[in-house]
Design an enzyme around this catalytic site. Structure first.
Site, PDB file in Angstrom:
ATOM      1  N   HIS A   1      38.860  -2.595  16.013  1.00 50.37           N
ATOM      2  CA  HIS A   1      38.135  -3.156  16.209  1.00 50.37           C
ATOM      3  C   HIS A   1      38.291  -4.357  15.642  1.00 50.37           C
ATOM      4  CE1 HIS A   1      34.442   0.746  15.589  1.00 50.37           C
ATOM      5  NE2 HIS A   1      35.827   1.292  16.043  1.00 50.37           N
TER       6      HIS A   1
ATOM      7  N   HIS B   1       1.940   5.229  12.565  1.00 49.26           N
ATOM      8  CA  HIS B   1       2.812   4.803  11.040  1.00 49.26           C
ATOM      9  C   HIS B   1       3.093   6.459  10.856  1.00 49.26           C
ATOM     10  CE1 HIS B   1       1.935   4.673   6.516  1.00 49.26           C
ATOM     11  NE2 HIS B   1       2.339   5.781   6.962  1.00 49.26           N
TER      12      HIS B   1
ATOM     13  N   SER C   1      -8.071   5.910  11.341  1.00 47.24           N
ATOM     14  CA  SER C   1      -6.309   6.776  11.799  1.00 47.24           C
ATOM     15  C   SER C   1      -6.603   7.916  11.556  1.00 47.24           C
ATOM     16  CB  SER C   1      -5.050   6.390  11.125  1.00 47.24           C
ATOM     17  OG  SER C   1      -4.042   6.805  11.089  1.00 47.24           O
TER      18      SER C   1
ATOM     19  N   ARG D   1       0.875  -1.398  -0.252  1.00 48.62           N
ATOM     20  CA  ARG D   1      -0.100  -0.294  -0.026  1.00 48.62           C
ATOM     21  C   ARG D   1       0.781   0.932   0.043  1.00 48.62           C
ATOM     22  NH1 ARG D   1      -0.663   5.053   2.513  1.00 48.62           N
ATOM     23  NH2 ARG D   1      -0.412   4.151   4.657  1.00 48.62           N
TER      24      ARG D   1
HETATM   25  C1  HCA Z   1      -1.078   8.909   2.904  1.00 50.74           C
HETATM   26  C2  HCA Z   1      -1.801   8.089   4.064  1.00 50.74           C
HETATM   27  C3  HCA Z   1      -1.243   7.382   4.995  1.00 50.74           C
HETATM   28  C4  HCA Z   1      -1.276   7.073   5.652  1.00 50.74           C
HETATM   29  C5  HCA Z   1      -1.072   6.383   7.207  1.00 50.74           C
HETATM   30  C6  HCA Z   1      -2.258   5.433   7.965  1.00 50.74           C
HETATM   31  C7  HCA Z   1       0.039   8.820   6.168  1.00 50.74           C
HETATM   32  O1  HCA Z   1      -0.372  10.094   3.563  1.00 50.74           O
HETATM   33  O2  HCA Z   1      -0.956   8.364   1.756  1.00 50.74           O
HETATM   34  O3  HCA Z   1      -3.577   5.205   7.313  1.00 50.74           O
HETATM   35  O4  HCA Z   1      -2.084   5.101   8.961  1.00 50.74           O
HETATM   36  O5  HCA Z   1       1.223   8.805   5.662  1.00 50.74           O
HETATM   37  O6  HCA Z   1      -0.686   9.782   6.628  1.00 50.74           O
HETATM   38  O7  HCA Z   1      -0.628   7.585   4.638  1.00 50.74           O
HETATM   39 CU    CU Z   2       2.283   7.328   4.627  1.00 53.24          CU
END
Ligand code: HCA
Ligand code: CU
Length: 375
Positions: A292, A196, A137, A15
């Site tokens: 080392h 994330h 999220s 993804r």
């Molecule tokens: C993006 C969305 C995401 C979603 C992360 C999540 C982000 O920018 O494409 O669903 O927790 O980084 O916010 O990847």
């Molecule tokens: Cu992301």
């Protein structure tokens, strides 16, 4: 250690990784990747939304139907249409997101926090009719005022979903900030917490680790960290972060598969594994300077906090350079079946250092010089 022994990796190469500049996975590659991730042992595999394209929808149905040990999630917008497609194509879970920061709300959907909660409620009520996990999220969590965040997460938790997610969408958060925000969320929700984090500020791994320490239960990673811009926390890097602390934290994963996994994704997206990559980079287990190499030859743990053999890798001890030491030279001689006294090894080291001041040496130069001693 109060780190949870049980946390889950949400592997999002299929993804977030598909959002990497040069990623264009075929259906066959997607299947190969899903199987390889499952063999490695990640708990969740996240796939691109079925709303993205007809093939994405078909591939979701195929991968969700493979009978993998990993649960197959799909990442969707907080829209009824997307949720329907996810359910219809057999996703085991939906990872939903909604932008909550002012910047993104303005640029993306223009809704107030209350309106966005209402919309999420409708989608969640729909998905809850099925046996499908739900995560909600807040996109751009770390540029969203804490009051707004807590309001949204409380409301989502009250709807009985499995997880809420915090997303450092723009890679701006610091480890301390992540710790504080996850802690604050932990206090107001009873469901699981996912993190994330992007790597724009160079903190993706540190932030993911900080989230775990603060009570997160699910951590997003992708192979080599591929994703939008310079990506997110890499699977191998996060594994390294944990394994250096306590190998038991990663004992359930098939760590020897990591090198192949990194190489496969590098090939698919047309990049090299960076030389300094965690665990699988060319120099990850290279030792050079005399101090080392001496210690490593005596006891590898002296300068290795990760055991290369655990990951199917080998250490290298470089000898052909001016920083070399006589222990390393004696060891190389032994490998060649040449027995050197300490005095001889020291003399060989001195000659090698002098030579290396004149030109760049290679391994053959060292061996040639050592064979002179054997005669
Ligand atoms: C993006 C969305 C995401 C979603 C992360 C999540 C982000 O920018 O494409 O669903 O927790 O980084 O916010 O990847
Ligand atoms: Cu992301």
């Amino acid at each position: 250690m109060d780190l949870p022994e049980r946390f889950s990796l949400v592997e999002t190469t299929l993804r977030e990784g598909e959002q990497f500049a040069t990623a264009h996975f075929t259906s066959e590659q997607r299947l190969t990747i899903a199987r390889a991730l499952d063999a490695f042992g990640v708990e969740y595999i996240e796939l691109t939304s079925p709303a993205a394209s007809p093939q994405s929808a078909r591939d979701l149905a195929t991968i969700a139907g493979l009978g993998l040990k990993a649960r197959v999630l799909t990442h969707i917008r907080c829209h009824l249409d997307d949720a329907r497609l996810a359910v219809e194509h057999g996703a085991h879970g939906v990872n939903m997101l909604f932008a909550t920061s002012e910047q993104l709300r303005r640029a993306s959907h223009g809704r107030t926090i209350e309106e966005l909660i209402e919309q999420a409620q409708m989608v969640i009520n729909y998905v809850k009719q099925y046996d499908v996990e739900i995560r909600f999220s807040c996109e751009d969590t770390f540029r969203t005022p804490l009051d707004d965040l807590l309001k949204v997460y409380r409301a989502m938790d009250a709807l009985g979903i499995e997880r809420v997610g915090l997303a450092d969408t723009v890679g701006i958060a610091t480890p301390r900030q992540v710790y504080d925000v996850v802690r604050a969320v932990r206090e107001v929700v009873s469901c699981d917490i996912e993190f994330h984090g992007h790597d724009d500020g160079g903190c993706a791994i540190a932030n993911a680790y900080s989230a775990l320490e603060a009570g997160a239960t699910h951590i997003d990673v992708s192979v080599l960290g591929i994703g939008e811009r310079n990506g997110i926390a890499p699977l191998g890097g996060f594994i390294a972060r944990l394994a250096t602390l306590d190998e038991r934290l990663v004992a359930r994963y098939n760590l020897e598969l990591l090198s192949d996994l990194d190489q496969m994704i590098a090939d698919f997206v047309g990049v090299q594994i960076p030389f300094n990559n965690y665990i699988t980079g060319a120099t990850a287990f290279s030792h050079k300077a005399g101090m080392h190499t001496k210690a490593v030859l005596n006891d590898p743990r002296s300068y290795e906090v990760l055991d290369p053999a655990r990951f199917g890798r080998k250490r290298t001890v470089a000898v052909a350079h001016r920083l070399t030491g006589w222990h390393a030279i004696a060891e190389r001689a032994r490998e060649l079946g040449i027995v050197l006294s300490e005095a001889q090894a020291r003399a060989a080291a001195s000659r090698l250092k002098a030579l290396a001041d004149e030109r760049v040496l290679d391994a053959d130069d060292v061996d040639e010089l050592l064979f002179e001693y054997a005669e």
